[in-house]
Every structure is written in C-alpha cells, then in structure tokens.
Enzyme design. Structure first.
Site, PDB file in Angstrom:
ATOM      1  N   THR A   7       0.900  -1.091  -0.190  1.00 28.30           N
ATOM      2  CA  THR A   7      -0.028  -0.017   0.009  1.00 28.30           C
ATOM      3  C   THR A   7       0.713   1.185   0.040  1.00 28.30           C
ATOM      4  O   THR A   7       2.034   1.011   0.410  1.00 28.30           O
ATOM      5  CB  THR A   7      -0.786   0.155   1.336  1.00 28.30           C
ATOM      6  OG1 THR A   7      -1.891   1.060   1.142  1.00 28.30           O
ATOM      7  CG2 THR A   7      -0.181   0.256   2.554  1.00 28.30           C
ATOM      8  N   ASP A  67      -7.551  -5.090   1.112  1.00 26.93           N
ATOM      9  CA  ASP A  67      -8.317  -4.413   0.477  1.00 26.93           C
ATOM     10  C   ASP A  67      -9.564  -4.336   1.623  1.00 26.93           C
ATOM     11  O   ASP A  67     -10.118  -5.577   1.909  1.00 26.93           O
ATOM     12  CB  ASP A  67      -8.935  -5.179  -0.756  1.00 26.93           C
ATOM     13  CG  ASP A  67      -9.585  -4.198  -1.649  1.00 26.93           C
ATOM     14  OD1 ASP A  67      -8.766  -2.972  -1.886  1.00 26.93           O
ATOM     15  OD2 ASP A  67     -10.629  -4.297  -2.287  1.00 26.93           O
ATOM     16  N   TYR A 152     -13.812   6.168   6.756  1.00 22.66           N
ATOM     17  CA  TYR A 152     -15.252   6.141   7.438  1.00 22.66           C
ATOM     18  C   TYR A 152     -15.401   5.986   9.023  1.00 22.66           C
ATOM     19  O   TYR A 152     -16.367   6.231   9.576  1.00 22.66           O
ATOM     20  CB  TYR A 152     -16.049   5.067   6.790  1.00 22.66           C
ATOM     21  CG  TYR A 152     -16.149   5.345   5.354  1.00 22.66           C
ATOM     22  CD1 TYR A 152     -17.286   6.079   4.578  1.00 22.66           C
ATOM     23  CD2 TYR A 152     -15.285   4.526   4.286  1.00 22.66           C
ATOM     24  CE1 TYR A 152     -17.253   6.273   3.290  1.00 22.66           C
ATOM     25  CE2 TYR A 152     -15.440   4.797   3.060  1.00 22.66           C
ATOM     26  CZ  TYR A 152     -16.672   5.384   2.471  1.00 22.66           C
ATOM     27  OH  TYR A 152     -16.656   5.838   1.041  1.00 22.66           O
TER      28      TYR A 152
END
Length: 197
Positions: A7, A67, A152
C-alpha cells in the site's frame, strides 16, 4: 521476518505496524514503494491478491495486501470494494464520507447497519497465496464524530458498546481501534499462516 505491505497509504502502514507489534513483534512490516497495480477486481479478495502479487514480485519479499471498505446493508453492501472511490476517482476521504451520509440522510437508526470488511492476502515469493477476512459489525451514525482514525471511522459505531455511551471509531484511541478493528480480526486469522512461513 520481514514482509512488505502493499500500500502507499501511510495510515494503513501505521495501523498494520501497530497491530503486528501487539501480536507478532518478530515480524517487521515495511512500506511498499513500487508500482501500484490497477485494482480492477470486483471483490476484496481479488484486489488484495492483485496488490500482494505485485508487491512480492517487485520486492522479492513475502507481501501482505489489505483491501477493505465499509459495507452498508441498506445499500446492498455498497460502497464495498468502491469505498475509497465512492465520491469519484480522487480518493477523497472527506467527500466519500459526506456522500455516504447524504445518501443515508433519511434512513432511521435501525436501518443503518453496516460492517467494515478487511480482506488480507499473503503472497510469498515462491507463489503461495493465502486470503483471510475480518469483519467489524456496527452501524452508521447520523454525523461524523471524533478526530481519530481515517476514512469512514468518524461515522462508524461498532457493536458491543454500552447503550448511551456509544462512540464512533473516530472517538477511539489508536489502541482501542487496533484491539477491535476489522484489520486486527483479519490479522488474527493470518497469524497461523505466518507461523508456517
């Protein structure tokens, strides 16, 4: 043992390093600086494997790739694999959060069920591949709260809190989040596989 985390997201790298430090201090997680593959999979597992394969091939190390995303029941599991791009291709976390809140504006609390999903792929230089999944159930708040976490987190209220004292993950300390999160749950499933390497 050293593994590369596939990542370029510094938040994920820091979070993984904290999780690993609590459970496998002998494992060194290093950041990935190679090319990013196109994430054209339609499931978390497909995208995690794409990233882990690319990182392992580029570095010659065993590679982990996560993911993850938020899955909202009333939206049929969306944003899901599109969580990072929910408001467009810019990967704008604030815009993604605001769009999701706007889409749920008229949805009452009992129908705001959601869960975070983390799917972690492990790919070795020899070509062995493993996939594990961790889910963190809860519901979405009516508005953002707290300055912690990312993505989120400020609108996600995990299950298991005492009624009346519920907080979003944005209100959690880093230690609280690492102990409970979807990534921590997925990593716990991964530990027995790492011990085989």
């Amino acid at each position: 043992m050293k593994v590369v985390l596939a990542t370029h997201n510094p938040h994920k790298v820091a979070e993984f390093q904290q999780i690993v430090a609590q459970t496998r201090p002998d494992l060194e997680v290093v950041a990935y600086d190679g090319p990013e593959p196109v994430e054209d999979g339609v499931t978390f597992a497909e995208n995690a494997l794409l990233k882990a394969r690319a990182a392992s091939a580029h570095t010659g190390l065993a590679a982990l790739a996560d993911d993850s995303g938020i899955c909202v029941d009333v939206l049929g599991g969306s944003p899901g694999v599109f969580s990072a791009y929910w408001a467009g291709q810019r990967k704008d976390a604030a815009a993604n959060l605001e769009l999701l809140l706007d889409q749920l504006r008229d949805i009452a609390d009992p129908h705001r069920r959601a869960h975070f999903n983390s799917t972690i792929a492990l790919v070795t230089p020899e070509g062995r591949e493993y996939v594990v999944v961790g889910e963190w159930p809860g519901r979405l708040a009516q508005g953002a709260s707290g300055g912690g976490g990312f993505g989120y987190d400020p609108i996600f209220i995990p299950d298991g809190q005492k009624e009346g004292t519920e907080r979003t993950v944005g209100d959690f300390s880093a230690e609280e989040k690492q102990a409970q999160s979807h990534r921590a749950r997925a990593f716990a499933e991964l530990v027995p596989l790492l011990e085989k390497l």
